[in-house]
Design a protein around this motif. Structure first.
Motif, PDB file in Angstrom:
ATOM      1  N   GLN A  67     141.936  18.236  69.368  1.00 13.82           N
ATOM      2  CA  GLN A  67     142.775  17.177  67.697  1.00 13.82           C
ATOM      3  C   GLN A  67     143.480  17.857  67.377  1.00 13.82           C
ATOM      4  O   GLN A  67     144.585  16.958  66.849  1.00 13.82           O
ATOM      5  N   ARG A  68     144.102  19.271  67.390  1.00 11.13           N
ATOM      6  CA  ARG A  68     145.054  19.591  66.953  1.00 11.13           C
ATOM      7  C   ARG A  68     146.671  20.077  67.862  1.00 11.13           C
ATOM      8  O   ARG A  68     147.260  20.468  67.823  1.00 11.13           O
TER       9      ARG A  68
ATOM     10  N   ILE B 200     137.346  14.697  66.436  1.00 14.56           N
ATOM     11  CA  ILE B 200     138.864  13.797  66.803  1.00 14.56           C
ATOM     12  C   ILE B 200     139.123  13.148  66.086  1.00 14.56           C
ATOM     13  O   ILE B 200     140.039  12.246  66.379  1.00 14.56           O
ATOM     14  N   ARG B 201     138.809  12.909  64.952  1.00 13.98           N
ATOM     15  CA  ARG B 201     139.542  12.275  64.166  1.00 13.98           C
ATOM     16  C   ARG B 201     141.470  11.708  64.350  1.00 13.98           C
ATOM     17  O   ARG B 201     141.690  13.055  63.899  1.00 13.98           O
TER      18      ARG B 201
ATOM     19  N   LYS C  73     142.419  10.923  67.068  1.00 13.26           N
ATOM     20  CA  LYS C  73     143.589  10.574  68.587  1.00 13.26           C
ATOM     21  C   LYS C  73     143.111   9.859  68.686  1.00 13.26           C
ATOM     22  O   LYS C  73     141.921   9.195  68.253  1.00 13.26           O
TER      23      LYS C  73
END
Length: 345
Positions: A243-244, A267-268, A270
């Motif tokens: 996610q980062r 993974i909100r 993405k």
């Protein structure tokens, strides 16, 4: 891409029986020399046509020109001896005879670029090309030179970046890195795996995808899945890191899996390429079953960030089954697309 809920396969499609043994991984070619070259191109064209007839939005080569998603890339590199083979444990799951790294690895010329140019000629639609990820490459080799998984992974990441940049220049719109090893080697994923993946994707303007699955629908993988219990939470390890990351799209299994969909919250933001087709079963999904898988994911993924896909590659399936699954994927996504459009009126 402007299409809502675009559709795309992960990677492989079954090869025609005249090109390779059907429903078999690592199947040897049945042609040679010039006839093999022609046969591969013919098979690639057929794969494109199957995807177009099914109504898919992003077209891939179906991996028709390669025997295996990892080793076909590696066999074009210097420093790897395919005659010197050793048996290793692949992803802590099954044994395989693999080539050996005997010297510094390097890439003297492009591996897939000419094939990608040929794919580009076959369609005006967006095209995708899949490459093995660095960690999965090192897990498919015996290493007698570097004697460090991390150091070899970084070498492969640099080589992959060279290839990816040339694929982009050849007209590839989406470049996918296959990293099933991310579901196994959690400490390495954290320590250097995601960083090596980002190195492989460095500087690309093409959309980048990392595909993390539970493997082809072969016995070794299905047996492993049977040991994982009622909830498969392996993605919990890699998703926060990804996610980062600089990777644009995260690809995962969902259909007939025990992956809790609420893990998608990790993974909100993405894009998510969601596996809505089970590649470990010959049963062809109905459009409604595909639609249900996608609907369930919309609780955790914004509609404009959801891509409908397969769980993994379909090489071990029959061509008829694969065609049926392609059609179901497209029809199921269309159902949800219509529902979303109606809800906005």
């Amino acid at each position: 891409m402007s299409t809502l809920l675009p559709t795309s396969i992960v990677g492989s499609l079954p090869k025609p029986s005249w090109l390779a043994q059907p429903e078999t991984l690592w199947s040897p070619w049945r042609l040679s020399d010039d006839t093999l070259f022609e046969g591969k191109q013919d098979a690639l064209r057929l794969a494109v046509e199957d995807q177009r007839q099914a109504g898919l939005d992003v077209i891939s080569d179906g991996e028709q020109t390669r025997q295996h998603f990892v080793t076909t890339f590696i066999e074009h590199l210097d420093g790897v001896d395919f005659d010197q083979r050793e048996t290793v444990r692949i992803r802590n799951r099954y044994d395989a005879s693999v080539p050996t790294v005997v010297g510094a690895v390097s890439r003297q010329k492009p591996v897939f670029v000419e094939d990608a140019k040929y794919l580009r000629q076959q369609t005006d639609q967006p095209i995708k090309w899949a490459l093995p990820g660095p960690m999965t490459m090192i897990d498919t080799l015996a290493d007698r030179h570097y004697k460090s998984r991390e150091k070899l992974a970084w070498e492969f990441a640099t080589i992959l970046n060279q290839e990816a940049r040339e694929l982009e220049a050849a007209g590839v719109d989406v470049i996918q890195f296959d990293e099933p090893s991310f579901n196994v080697f959690f400490d390495e994923v954290k320590d250097w795996g995601v960083a090596a993946l980002e190195r492989a994707a460095e500087g690309l303007r093409a959309e980048t995808v990392v595909h993390i699955c539970y493997g082809y629908g072969i016995k070794a993988n299905t047996d492993w899945k049977a040991t994982l219990g009622s909830e498969w939470r392996q993605y919990e390890e890699s998703f926060p890191l990804l996610q980062r990351s600089a990777i644009d799209v995260i690809s995962l299994e969902s259909r007939n899996s025990h992956v809790p969909l609420d893990l998608l919250e990790l993974i909100r933001g993405k894009k998510v390429m969601l596996g809505a087709i089970d590649v470990a079963s010959d049963t062809i999904e109905t459009p409604e079953q595909v639609a249900e898988t996608l609907r369930n994911a919309l609780d955790f993924v914004d509609a404009d960030k959801l891509i409908a896909s397969t769980n993994c590659g379909m090489a071990p399936l029959s061509r008829d089954v694969a065609r049926g699954k392609l059609a179901a994927l497209s029809a199921g996504a269309a159902l949800v697309r219509e529902e979303l459009a109606t809800a906005q009126v």
